[in-house]
Design a protein around this motif. Structure first.
Motif, PDB file in Angstrom:
ATOM      1  N   GLY A  91       0.940  -1.228  -0.212  1.00  0.00           N
ATOM      2  CA  GLY A  91       0.007  -0.021   0.023  1.00  0.00           C
ATOM      3  C   GLY A  91       0.938   1.119  -0.180  1.00  0.00           C
ATOM      4  O   GLY A  91       2.067   1.222   0.229  1.00  0.00           O
ATOM      5  N   GLY A  92       0.151   2.396  -0.232  1.00  0.00           N
ATOM      6  CA  GLY A  92       0.784   3.617  -0.352  1.00  0.00           C
ATOM      7  C   GLY A  92       2.065   3.689  -1.245  1.00  0.00           C
ATOM      8  O   GLY A  92       3.048   4.414  -1.093  1.00  0.00           O
ATOM      9  N   VAL A 265      -5.162  -2.565  -1.907  1.00  0.00           N
ATOM     10  CA  VAL A 265      -6.139  -3.390  -2.470  1.00  0.00           C
ATOM     11  C   VAL A 265      -5.254  -4.241  -3.443  1.00  0.00           C
ATOM     12  O   VAL A 265      -4.207  -3.717  -4.084  1.00  0.00           O
ATOM     13  CB  VAL A 265      -7.176  -2.589  -3.699  1.00  0.00           C
ATOM     14  CG1 VAL A 265      -7.904  -3.819  -4.564  1.00  0.00           C
ATOM     15  CG2 VAL A 265      -7.778  -1.625  -2.968  1.00  0.00           C
ATOM     16  N   ILE A 266      -5.460  -5.516  -3.334  1.00  0.00           N
ATOM     17  CA  ILE A 266      -4.640  -6.592  -4.241  1.00  0.00           C
ATOM     18  C   ILE A 266      -5.417  -7.335  -4.920  1.00  0.00           C
ATOM     19  O   ILE A 266      -6.811  -7.342  -4.766  1.00  0.00           O
ATOM     20  CB  ILE A 266      -3.653  -7.656  -3.611  1.00  0.00           C
ATOM     21  CG1 ILE A 266      -4.493  -8.558  -2.494  1.00  0.00           C
ATOM     22  CG2 ILE A 266      -2.736  -6.724  -2.221  1.00  0.00           C
ATOM     23  CD1 ILE A 266      -3.652  -9.656  -1.727  1.00  0.00           C
ATOM     24  N   ALA A 285      -2.806  -6.998 -15.952  1.00  0.00           N
ATOM     25  CA  ALA A 285      -3.786  -5.891 -16.258  1.00  0.00           C
ATOM     26  C   ALA A 285      -4.008  -5.408 -14.752  1.00  0.00           C
ATOM     27  O   ALA A 285      -4.373  -4.156 -14.766  1.00  0.00           O
ATOM     28  CB  ALA A 285      -5.246  -6.640 -16.725  1.00  0.00           C
ATOM     29  N   ALA A 286      -3.864  -6.125 -13.679  1.00  0.00           N
ATOM     30  CA  ALA A 286      -4.332  -5.677 -12.393  1.00  0.00           C
ATOM     31  C   ALA A 286      -3.144  -4.935 -11.836  1.00  0.00           C
ATOM     32  O   ALA A 286      -3.514  -3.964 -11.169  1.00  0.00           O
ATOM     33  CB  ALA A 286      -4.336  -7.061 -11.389  1.00  0.00           C
ATOM     34  N   THR A 287      -2.072  -5.290 -12.263  1.00  0.00           N
ATOM     35  CA  THR A 287      -0.785  -4.374 -12.107  1.00  0.00           C
ATOM     36  C   THR A 287      -1.129  -3.007 -12.810  1.00  0.00           C
ATOM     37  O   THR A 287      -0.890  -1.937 -11.861  1.00  0.00           O
ATOM     38  CB  THR A 287       0.380  -5.108 -12.294  1.00  0.00           C
ATOM     39  OG1 THR A 287       0.427  -6.115 -11.845  1.00  0.00           O
ATOM     40  CG2 THR A 287       1.619  -4.200 -11.894  1.00  0.00           C
ATOM     41  N   ALA A 288      -1.387  -2.887 -13.996  1.00  0.00           N
ATOM     42  CA  ALA A 288      -1.532  -1.671 -14.608  1.00  0.00           C
ATOM     43  C   ALA A 288      -2.849  -1.157 -14.274  1.00  0.00           C
ATOM     44  O   ALA A 288      -2.836   0.381 -14.119  1.00  0.00           O
ATOM     45  CB  ALA A 288      -1.965  -1.786 -15.970  1.00  0.00           C
ATOM     46  N   ALA A 289      -3.603  -1.668 -13.360  1.00  0.00           N
ATOM     47  CA  ALA A 289      -5.036  -0.800 -13.105  1.00  0.00           C
ATOM     48  C   ALA A 289      -4.782  -0.297 -11.620  1.00  0.00           C
ATOM     49  O   ALA A 289      -5.584   0.405 -11.224  1.00  0.00           O
ATOM     50  CB  ALA A 289      -6.243  -1.915 -12.836  1.00  0.00           C
ATOM     51  N   ASP A 292      -2.298  -2.742  -5.345  1.00  0.00           N
ATOM     52  CA  ASP A 292      -1.031  -2.753  -4.563  1.00  0.00           C
ATOM     53  C   ASP A 292      -0.243  -4.000  -4.297  1.00  0.00           C
ATOM     54  O   ASP A 292       0.647  -4.252  -3.761  1.00  0.00           O
ATOM     55  CB  ASP A 292      -1.437  -2.322  -3.100  1.00  0.00           C
ATOM     56  CG  ASP A 292      -2.199  -0.794  -3.134  1.00  0.00           C
ATOM     57  OD1 ASP A 292      -1.354  -0.031  -3.544  1.00  0.00           O
ATOM     58  OD2 ASP A 292      -3.140  -0.705  -2.739  1.00  0.00           O
ATOM     59  N   GLY A 293      -0.870  -5.234  -4.988  1.00  0.00           N
ATOM     60  CA  GLY A 293      -0.081  -6.483  -4.937  1.00  0.00           C
ATOM     61  C   GLY A 293      -0.954  -7.391  -5.674  1.00  0.00           C
ATOM     62  O   GLY A 293      -2.094  -7.219  -6.118  1.00  0.00           O
ATOM     63  N   LEU A 294      -0.579  -8.520  -5.805  1.00  0.00           N
ATOM     64  CA  LEU A 294      -0.959  -9.805  -6.294  1.00  0.00           C
ATOM     65  C   LEU A 294      -0.793 -11.048  -5.599  1.00  0.00           C
ATOM     66  O   LEU A 294       0.305 -11.265  -4.924  1.00  0.00           O
ATOM     67  CB  LEU A 294      -0.653 -10.279  -7.693  1.00  0.00           C
ATOM     68  CG  LEU A 294      -0.606  -9.118  -8.848  1.00  0.00           C
ATOM     69  CD1 LEU A 294       0.119  -9.260 -10.059  1.00  0.00           C
ATOM     70  CD2 LEU A 294      -2.214  -9.061  -9.371  1.00  0.00           C
TER      71      LEU A 294
END
Length: 332
Positions: A91-92, A265-266, A285-289, A292-294
């Motif tokens: 986060g942050g 949010v991950i 795609a989630a990283t680009a969106a 804060d992590g996967l």
């Protein structure tokens, strides 16, 4: 309700305001930012005379928060919450890869995967000890023994660990676990959430199969209302009419939640898709969106995994994905 304070407010006046509000059986939370400080007020604020507060020298403005979630609301807490695990942060602006097997099967398996994902860039090790399964005849996890093996992997690699709790009775087993995961099926297990609110360690809260974003934030509110503000929200796919994938990954939840809330949010692309070849593109795609992590499932032998093999990446595939994720992080 939030009270927006003027720059460098008089400490004595601020203390008097806080004591007065708390005398009305309201809770207060001071959030001090670089540009602005905000005093959050939680409870039945109908008893408060807003005009009286607005007249104070230290007050810039007063606003009522209409949303039912208060502690999790970004209006209440403008700065991003950062979860500090010692070896990494989430986060942050801090991004963390969480990886490991869906289910812990043996000492050799969890240690091998743990070393492989750490070498590939994972900052947190995941592993299921208690497994919620649709069928009562499916593998339910190694339970207590699984926790022990996960903690051995933690000692061997130095990675903080996350695993899912199923029931409040299991809580004593989680003393050395760094992050307690609440699965989708327990998102609205309110007694469990309240108990975890009294635990002083991070909680990874997954969105339910049919849970709205507001319902997810209200579940986080249950935890925060008991005093634990260390919460990581997780989008893991929702149930729709589509049957090709296991669930439908709602990537719009990432920017939406980060607008509504200050909590990190991950994204879990493994459970969202249920198909290993779809995990890398959804992770990217989630990283680009702005995630804060996967949290990604990795198994050393997916074809023979006792749980969720079809959605698990091999260590080699995870290492390749990790490199591609870093390229996106460099430019986002």
């Amino acid at each position: 309700m939030v009270v927006i304070l003027k720059e460098n407010p008089d400490k004595q006046q601020l203390n008097k305001l806080v004591k007065w509000l708390e005398s009305l059986h309201l809770k207060t939370h001071l959030s001090e930012g670089a540009q602005q400080s905000i005093l959050g007020v939680i409870g039945d604020t109908s008893v408060v005379d807003i005009e009286l507060i607005q007249a104070l020298d230290i007050v810039e403005d007063v606003k009522r928060i209409q949303e039912p979630y208060k502690n999790a609301n970004r209006k209440f807490h403008p700065a991003d919450t950062v979860i500090d695990l010692g070896t990494c942060k989430i986060g942050g602006g801090n991004f963390a890869l969480i990886a490991g097997p869906c289910s812990i099967e043996s000492e050799e398996q969890i240690l091998g995967v743990a070393r492989a994902v750490k070498a590939a860039g994972a900052r947190v090790l995941r592993g299921g000890a208690f497994k919620p399964r649709t069928s009562p005849y499916a593998f339910q996890g190694l339970r207590d023994e699984g926790i022990k093996l996960l903690l051995e992997a933690k000692k061997a690699t130095g990675l903080p660990v996350v695993t899912e709790i199923m029931d409040l009775s299991q809580l004593p087993l989680f003393d050395e676990v760094d992050i307690i995961q609440v699965g989708a099926r327990n998102m609205q297990n309110f007694e469990l959430l309240k108990a975890l609110g009294r635990v002083r360690k991070p909680i990874l809260l997954k969105r339910a199969l049919a849970g709205t974003l507001q319902e997810l934030l209200m579940s986080a509110e249950y935890i925060m209302a008991e005093g634990n503000e260390q919460i990581i929200l997780c989008e893991r796919g929702i149930r729709t009419f589509e049957t090709y994938t296991r669930n439908t990954l709602d990537l719009s939840a990432v920017p939406a939640l980060k607008t509504l809330s200050h909590l990190p949010v991950i994204v879990d692309p493994s459970h969202a898709t249920g198909i290993s070849r779809l995990v890398p593109p959804m992770a990217l795609a989630a990283t680009a969106a702005g995630a804060d992590g996967l949290i990604i499932e990795v198994h050393n032998d997916p074809a023979h995994a006792r749980c969720d093999g079809p959605q698990s990446l091999t260590p080699e595939a995870f290492a390749d994905l990790s490199k591609r994720i870093n390229h996106i992080l460099e430019v986002r």
